[in-house]
Design an enzyme around this catalytic site. Structure first.
Site, mmCIF file in Angstrom:
data_model
loop_
_atom_site.group_PDB
_atom_site.id
_atom_site.type_symbol
_atom_site.label_atom_id
_atom_site.label_comp_id
_atom_site.label_asym_id
_atom_site.label_seq_id
_atom_site.Cartn_x
_atom_site.Cartn_y
_atom_site.Cartn_z
ATOM 1 N N ASP A 197 -28.805 -48.544 2.221
ATOM 2 C CA ASP A 197 -27.441 -48.659 1.707
ATOM 3 C C ASP A 197 -26.944 -47.453 0.913
ATOM 4 O OD1 ASP A 197 -27.312 -51.157 2.918
ATOM 5 O OD2 ASP A 197 -28.070 -52.169 1.144
ATOM 6 N N ARG A 245 -22.734 -62.386 -5.210
ATOM 7 C CA ARG A 245 -23.822 -63.174 -4.638
ATOM 8 C C ARG A 245 -24.422 -64.078 -5.710
ATOM 9 N NH1 ARG A 245 -27.169 -59.733 -1.033
ATOM 10 N NH2 ARG A 245 -25.307 -59.972 0.214
ATOM 11 N N ASP A 287 -26.093 -51.344 -5.236
ATOM 12 C CA ASP A 287 -26.134 -51.195 -3.780
ATOM 13 C C ASP A 287 -27.418 -50.580 -3.232
ATOM 14 O OD1 ASP A 287 -23.367 -52.093 -3.684
ATOM 15 O OD2 ASP A 287 -22.879 -50.085 -4.371
ATOM 16 N N ASP A 337 -25.323 -55.049 -9.454
ATOM 17 C CA ASP A 337 -26.027 -54.447 -8.320
ATOM 18 C C ASP A 337 -25.352 -53.120 -7.976
ATOM 19 O OD1 ASP A 337 -26.444 -53.814 -5.433
ATOM 20 O OD2 ASP A 337 -27.701 -55.588 -5.543
ATOM 21 N N ASN A 369 -34.402 -53.327 -5.869
ATOM 22 C CA ASN A 369 -32.950 -53.209 -5.975
ATOM 23 C C ASN A 369 -32.604 -52.387 -7.210
ATOM 24 O OD1 ASN A 369 -32.411 -55.222 -3.871
ATOM 25 N ND2 ASN A 369 -33.207 -56.675 -5.355
#
Length: 175
Positions: free
Chosen positions: A124, A20, A107, A105, A89
């Site tokens: 998640d 991303r 998740d 990241d 996050n």
């Protein structure tokens, strides 16, 4: 890093794949502990077609993002209607390179649906469990992430994240 600079943010998966990109958020504040960027009108590109969030979009609501210099998480604060909510996050500490913030990241996200509530939701978990196997997270990394999860929950309970609900930074977007 200079204030009002337009930068790029890259989020990677543990295997090194860029999944991303946020194009051209603006740096609006920097302290000894964090960098804050303005995400309003930022173009978001998700490059992982396996993601359930495969999309290209532009953020239109007032949103700021805190990248902590020594923490294993970052925090997005957003305004929708008259409410503020935030995401935390679970991620590696960021790296600053070539006018780009880069991080891995992991998740797991926590969502606080209303900054005035006492409710925090874990998101998640299933994706995290899948990626432990898919990307072969080392046991020490999994233990670190689980420790960070507990730290985030403790900080939430103690209302430590409230200090980052900087309404002046968010409201500056409405001017």
């Amino acid at each position: 890093m200079n204030l009002n600079n337009k930068i790029i943010v890259h989020a990677y998966k543990f295997n090194g794949v860029l999944y991303r990109t946020w194009e051209f958020p603006e740096v609006i504040k920097e302290t000894d502990t964090y960098i804050c960027v303005d995400l309003k009108n930022t173009h978001v590109i998700t490059t992982n077609d396996e993601s359930k969030r495969f999309f290209h979009s532009r953020l239109t609501r007032p949103t700021i993002w805190f990248f902590f210099k020594h923490e294993w998480y970052n925090m997005i604060v957003s305004k929708k209607d008259r409410k503020f909510y935030y995401y935390i996050n679970i991620a590696s500490p960021f790296l600053w390179e070539d006018e780009t913030i880069k991080y891995i990241d992991f998740d797991l996200d926590y969502r606080v649906p209303d900054a005035k509530s006492n409710r925090i939701n874990l998101l998640d978990q299933d994706e995290f469990e899948e990626h432990i196997l898919k990307y072969q997270y080392p046991p020490k990394l999994v233990a670190k992430i689980k420790k960070i999860q507990q730290e985030v929950l403790q900080k939430f309970k103690q209302k430590e994240f409230d200090q980052y609900l900087n309404y002046d930074l968010i409201y500056r977007q409405d001017k």
